[in-house]
Write an enzyme that holds these catalytic residues in place. Structure first.
Site, PDB file in Angstrom:
ATOM      1  N   GLU A   1     -43.935 -31.942  -6.149  1.00  0.00           N
ATOM      2  CA  GLU A   1     -43.632 -30.895  -5.171  1.00  0.00           C
ATOM      3  C   GLU A   1     -42.239 -31.098  -4.580  1.00  0.00           C
ATOM      4  OE1 GLU A   1     -46.708 -30.107  -2.312  1.00  0.00           O
ATOM      5  OE2 GLU A   1     -45.489 -28.628  -1.257  1.00  0.00           O
TER       6      GLU A   1
ATOM      7  N   LYS B   1     -57.634 -34.709  -6.321  1.00  0.00           N
ATOM      8  CA  LYS B   1     -56.186 -34.915  -6.213  1.00  0.00           C
ATOM      9  C   LYS B   1     -55.916 -35.741  -4.967  1.00  0.00           C
ATOM     10  CE  LYS B   1     -53.093 -31.481  -5.146  1.00  0.00           C
ATOM     11  NZ  LYS B   1     -52.482 -32.006  -3.898  1.00  0.00           N
TER      12      LYS B   1
ATOM     13  N   ASP C   1     -55.997 -28.744   0.059  1.00  0.00           N
ATOM     14  CA  ASP C   1     -56.244 -28.845   1.504  1.00  0.00           C
ATOM     15  C   ASP C   1     -55.338 -27.873   2.266  1.00  0.00           C
ATOM     16  OD1 ASP C   1     -53.922 -30.271   1.063  1.00  0.00           O
ATOM     17  OD2 ASP C   1     -54.614 -32.130   2.009  1.00  0.00           O
TER      18      ASP C   1
ATOM     19  N   GLU D   1     -52.517 -37.838  -2.720  1.00  0.00           N
ATOM     20  CA  GLU D   1     -51.059 -37.914  -2.531  1.00  0.00           C
ATOM     21  C   GLU D   1     -50.618 -39.365  -2.418  1.00  0.00           C
ATOM     22  OE1 GLU D   1     -50.054 -35.535   0.889  1.00  0.00           O
ATOM     23  OE2 GLU D   1     -51.058 -33.754   0.086  1.00  0.00           O
TER      24      GLU D   1
ATOM     25  N   ASP E   1     -58.631 -31.362  -3.593  1.00  0.00           N
ATOM     26  CA  ASP E   1     -57.856 -32.309  -2.785  1.00  0.00           C
ATOM     27  C   ASP E   1     -58.776 -33.226  -1.987  1.00  0.00           C
ATOM     28  OD1 ASP E   1     -55.128 -32.148  -3.168  1.00  0.00           O
ATOM     29  OD2 ASP E   1     -54.872 -30.472  -1.783  1.00  0.00           O
TER      30      ASP E   1
HETATM   31  O1  KIV Z   1     -52.981 -28.184  -0.999  1.00  0.00           O
HETATM   32  C1  KIV Z   1     -52.279 -27.558  -1.825  1.00  0.00           C
HETATM   33  O2  KIV Z   1     -52.300 -26.325  -1.924  1.00  0.00           O
HETATM   34  C2  KIV Z   1     -51.399 -28.334  -2.702  1.00  0.00           C
HETATM   35  C3  KIV Z   1     -50.401 -27.580  -3.528  1.00  0.00           C
HETATM   36  C4  KIV Z   1     -49.251 -27.194  -2.678  1.00  0.00           C
HETATM   37  C5  KIV Z   1     -49.963 -28.355  -4.712  1.00  0.00           C
HETATM   38  O3  KIV Z   1     -51.472 -29.523  -2.714  1.00  0.00           O
END
Ligand code: KIV
Length: 268
Positions: free
Chosen positions: A185, A116, A47, A118, A86
């Site tokens: 991260e 993905k 994202d 968080e 994401d």
């Molecule tokens: O959105 C993204 O690019 C990420 C990376 C920083 C791992 O989540």
């Protein structure tokens, strides 16, 4: 160049063999093709596209439709690489049902391989529900950009013993819930190494040192296109900002001077 045919369940085996995973962000088919030709294992439709390409100040305003558009583009440029997408802010935090519907839309409409999300233990029911429905999940701990306001800015996480302990427990719980891998991260390198050693699933680090099982960088940052961004962990593998500016400048000069197009660039 990595030739192995990869799968999300196969990532654990690669960790067992000691093979470091290589991930880069990617937002379009053209770069996807180049990155796959370079042997990149995993492409992350992050994202971060909302900041890098759309010029927004954070990832928070990224939408599901935006992620699906970029993910479908990336997938069209790949045959071998695994493509992880994401889930944007509020696509999975409201309820497990919404998370299933939105993650399902991503897989169904883009043909990508995993989503993905968080968060730590609070995300365990969501990760368990998605993986039980055949939707592979990569988790993301540490500096989680969708919580940037709650975290108070982009800074290293897990420095206090209590925070470090929370992150260790989060990682184990996410593995137990079925996560295929975990992005770490901006963690202190010792903590990231320790978490990586405690898990059977791979960790993929960004700004978390060499003790992770793989690394990820934002493509435009490592290509030197995002000139204002220079965190300690970043290495530029090219300086494309200058290349682009020079090329555009020469083009402008030649058009203004009547030198382009030349006789060879026109049709009779
Ligand atoms: O959105 C993204 O690019 C990420 C990376 C920083 C791992 O989540």
């Amino acid at each position: 160049m990595a030739e192995t045919r990869l799968s999300m369940p196969g990532l654990v085996g690669l960790k067992r063999e000691g093979r470091r995973l290589v991930m880069l962000t990617c937002y379009d088919a053209l770069f996807a093709r180049l990155l796959e030709q370079a042997g990149i294992d995993l492409l992350l439709v992050g994202d971060s596209v909302n900041e890098v390409l759309a010029g927004r100040r954070s990832t928070l305003s990224a939408t599901l439709d935006q992620m699906i558009y970029h993910a479908a583009s990336v997938r069209r440029g790949t045959d071998r690489a695994l493509v992880v997408v994401d889930l944007p802010f509020l696509a999975y935090q409201v309820s497990v049902e919404e998370a299933i519907r939105h993650a399902g839309r991503i897989l169904a409409e883009t043909d990508c391989h995993a989503v993905k999300l968080e968060g730590g233990r609070v995300m365990v029911p969501t990760v368990a529900a998605l993986t039980a429905r055949g939707i592979p999940v990569v988790a993301h701990l540490g500096l989680t950009p969708q919580s940037i306001h709650g975290l108070g800015g982009y800074r290293v996480q897990g420095r206090s013993p209590a925070d470090a302990e929370r992150l260790r427990a989060d990682a184990l719980a996410l593995q137990e819930a079925g996560a295929s891998a975990i992005v770490l991260e901006l963690l202190p390198q010792g903590l990231a190494r320790e978490i990586s050693a405690s898990l059977t699933i791979p960790t993929i680090g960004i700004g978390s040192g060499a003790g992770c099982d793989g690394q990820v960088l934002v493509l435009h940052d490592m290509l030197g296109l995002n000139e204002g961004f220079a965190p300690k962990f970043l290495r530029h593998y090219a300086e494309l900002a200058g290349v682009v500016r020079d090329a555009a400048g020469r083009y402008a000069d030649e058009v203004r001077a009547g030198e382009y197009p030349g006789p060879d660039h026109a049709f009779d």
